[in-house]
Design a protein around this motif. Sequence first.
Motif, short mmCIF file in Angstrom:
data_model
loop_
_atom_site.label_atom_id
_atom_site.label_comp_id
_atom_site.label_asym_id
_atom_site.label_seq_id
_atom_site.Cartn_x
_atom_site.Cartn_y
_atom_site.Cartn_z
N LEU A 145 0.82 -1.22 0.00
CA LEU A 145 0.00 0.00 0.00
C LEU A 145 0.85 1.27 0.00
N ILE A 146 2.07 1.15 0.51
CA ILE A 146 2.96 2.34 0.50
C ILE A 146 3.16 2.79 -0.95
N ASP A 147 3.42 1.82 -1.83
CA ASP A 147 3.66 2.17 -3.25
C ASP A 147 2.39 2.69 -3.91
N PHE A 148 1.25 2.07 -3.61
CA PHE A 148 0.00 2.53 -4.23
C PHE A 148 -0.32 3.97 -3.79
N TYR A 149 -0.10 4.21 -2.52
CA TYR A 149 -0.39 5.54 -1.97
C TYR A 149 0.59 6.57 -2.56
N GLU A 150 1.83 6.17 -2.71
CA GLU A 150 2.83 7.08 -3.28
C GLU A 150 2.46 7.44 -4.73
N ARG A 151 2.02 6.42 -5.46
CA ARG A 151 1.63 6.66 -6.86
C ARG A 151 0.45 7.65 -6.92
N TYR A 152 -0.50 7.41 -6.04
CA TYR A 152 -1.69 8.27 -5.97
C TYR A 152 -1.29 9.71 -5.59
N ALA A 153 -0.48 9.84 -4.54
CA ALA A 153 -0.09 11.18 -4.09
C ALA A 153 0.72 11.90 -5.17
N LYS A 154 1.55 11.14 -5.89
CA LYS A 154 2.38 11.74 -6.95
C LYS A 154 1.49 12.34 -8.04
N VAL A 155 0.46 11.58 -8.38
CA VAL A 155 -0.49 12.08 -9.39
C VAL A 155 -1.13 13.39 -8.90
N LEU A 156 -1.49 13.43 -7.62
CA LEU A 156 -2.11 14.65 -7.08
C LEU A 156 -1.13 15.82 -7.09
N PHE A 157 0.11 15.57 -6.69
CA PHE A 157 1.09 16.68 -6.66
C PHE A 157 1.37 17.18 -8.08
N GLU A 158 1.44 16.23 -9.03
CA GLU A 158 1.72 16.65 -10.41
C GLU A 158 0.57 17.48 -10.98
N ARG A 159 -0.64 17.02 -10.69
CA ARG A 159 -1.80 17.68 -11.27
C ARG A 159 -2.16 18.98 -10.53
N PHE A 160 -2.11 18.94 -9.19
CA PHE A 160 -2.63 20.07 -8.40
C PHE A 160 -1.56 20.82 -7.60
N GLY A 161 -0.33 20.35 -7.70
CA GLY A 161 0.76 20.90 -6.86
C GLY A 161 0.95 22.40 -7.01
N SER A 162 0.64 22.94 -8.19
CA SER A 162 0.86 24.38 -8.37
C SER A 162 -0.35 25.18 -7.85
N ARG A 163 -1.44 24.49 -7.53
CA ARG A 163 -2.64 25.20 -7.09
C ARG A 163 -2.95 24.98 -5.61
N VAL A 164 -2.38 23.92 -5.03
CA VAL A 164 -2.67 23.60 -3.63
C VAL A 164 -1.39 23.72 -2.82
N LYS A 165 -1.42 24.57 -1.79
CA LYS A 165 -0.22 24.75 -0.97
C LYS A 165 -0.25 23.81 0.25
N TYR A 166 -1.41 23.68 0.88
CA TYR A 166 -1.49 22.91 2.14
C TYR A 166 -2.07 21.52 1.91
N TRP A 167 -1.31 20.51 2.33
CA TRP A 167 -1.72 19.10 2.16
C TRP A 167 -1.62 18.37 3.50
N LEU A 168 -2.57 17.47 3.74
CA LEU A 168 -2.51 16.59 4.91
C LEU A 168 -2.43 15.16 4.40
N THR A 169 -1.53 14.37 4.96
CA THR A 169 -1.33 13.03 4.40
C THR A 169 -2.44 12.04 4.79
N PHE A 170 -2.65 11.84 6.09
CA PHE A 170 -3.71 10.91 6.54
C PHE A 170 -4.55 11.60 7.59
N ASN A 171 -5.85 11.56 7.43
CA ASN A 171 -6.73 12.09 8.46
C ASN A 171 -6.61 11.27 9.74
N GLU A 172 -6.46 11.94 10.87
CA GLU A 172 -6.46 11.30 12.19
C GLU A 172 -5.71 9.97 12.17
N ILE A 173 -4.43 10.05 11.82
CA ILE A 173 -3.65 8.83 11.59
C ILE A 173 -3.64 7.91 12.82
N ASN A 174 -3.72 8.48 14.02
CA ASN A 174 -3.68 7.66 15.23
C ASN A 174 -4.97 6.88 15.48
#
Length: 470
Positions: A145-174
């Motif tokens: 899942l680490i790789d799947f999540y990385e692939r997903y996040a990479k797509v988001l950063f590539e597509r929206f990285g210039s428009r979104v400044k603040y990102w949260l990785t996992f909601n309520e990780i604990n």
Amino acid sequence: MTITFPGGFLWGGATAANQIEGAYDQGGKGLSIQDIMPSGGMFPPVKGPTEDNLKLEAIDFYNRYAEDIALFAEMGFKTFRFSIAWSRIFPNGDEETPNEEGLAFYDRVLDELEKRGIEPLVTISHYETPLHLAREYDGWTDRRLIDFYERYAKVLFERFGSRVKYWLTFNEINAIMHVPLMAGGILTPLEQLSKQDLYQAIHHELVASARVTRVAREIAPDAKIGCMILAMPTYPLTPDPEDALQALHSEQANYAFGDVHCRGYYPGYFLRTLREVGVELEITDQDREDLKNTVDFVSFSYYMSVCQAADPDKQASGEGNIMGGIPNPTLKASEWGWQIDPVGLRIVLNDYWDRWQKPLFIVENGLGAKDQLVEVDGTRTVEDDYRIAYLNDHLVQVGEAILDGVDVLGYTTWGCIDLVSASTAQLSKRYGFIYVDRNDDGTGTLERFRKKSFNWYKEVIATNGGSLTV
Ligand code: BG6
């Protein structure tokens, strides 16, 4: 005393895709774990989507986002927190290529926010793991899942990285410690889940969070990456040192997640817990390197505090609270049994700031309550003075913490528009400034109405906190 919030303070509201969007099978979206959780995160899932699952349609933000964002703009929001539904971008979660229709939807949302001058605050994963990853891999127990999540996040950063400044990785990780399906996509029920698998899943999420922090820096250097923690200050039930120690242990179970995100390695007390429960984590050299990518800021949710006692007979937990803990005898509770403690928010802010020295962002706080739609001067509204009182008192404590020297980036109230509850899947547990005409039985027109708190919050934002009642 006047409360002064810093210039540029990010006032706003917060939501999550599965609780607002609906359209669970539109635009090429795959199923997420939420589509089989009609009763909420504290109850077992069912086999597939069922009609009684309010999240399938939710409040139809998928089709009404422009109208809703216009209302947020009317309140003067500086920021809007929303999550991207992983299963809109990767319907199964393990594909090679993303679903363009899903990406295009979030382009439209971002266009609308840009038009209104509202800064997006994006949660990459908010309790909505693609269902296929839960079924095929038992969620985050599987290292892949680490790789799947990385692939997903990479797509988001590539597509929206210039428009979104603040990102949260996992909601309520604990929260994964208590609700492994909702927070970790793990289908094995908690009672049957081995400690080894649970802690390994935690490790995988922590590595994934750190790894995408590095990826963001490469792709979108201006992005600010935050972790997101469910904050719940724990007081000793009595002055007995053993109760104080028990309270510290409870805090540490949550601190550990922030410690790893902010320091880049596991703290000693956490390693001791692993030894005591007989867990040997599989940690690779690459994992250790990845963990060194620490976050830019710490975000958290805050709803309540709890107490702890050493005596197991006293450890009855409060109603409706996924984290457990003993209700505080000095505090009143909400209609859902959540203990209301504004001072606890000042305590958390001071505590986290002193511990991590990273800017803090309160990304969830609010009162879930039953609202009554009434007619006042020919306009339908809700006279939610109880919500105004709750928010006012919490914001005053944020102001106090700022005076204490805490660096606070912003404050987004939870469920700024009524949405489906995460723990109970009800719509009647309302948090919003905007009432949505939808009921627990699924009836309603989905029409939106401004509550009394709508104008109250508008004034708070316009005066940068100056209108708060101290
Ligand atoms: C947090 C979650 O636990 O609290 C949200 O991040 C959730 O998704 C919120 O909705 C309030 O909880 P509930 O159970 O009242 O919806």
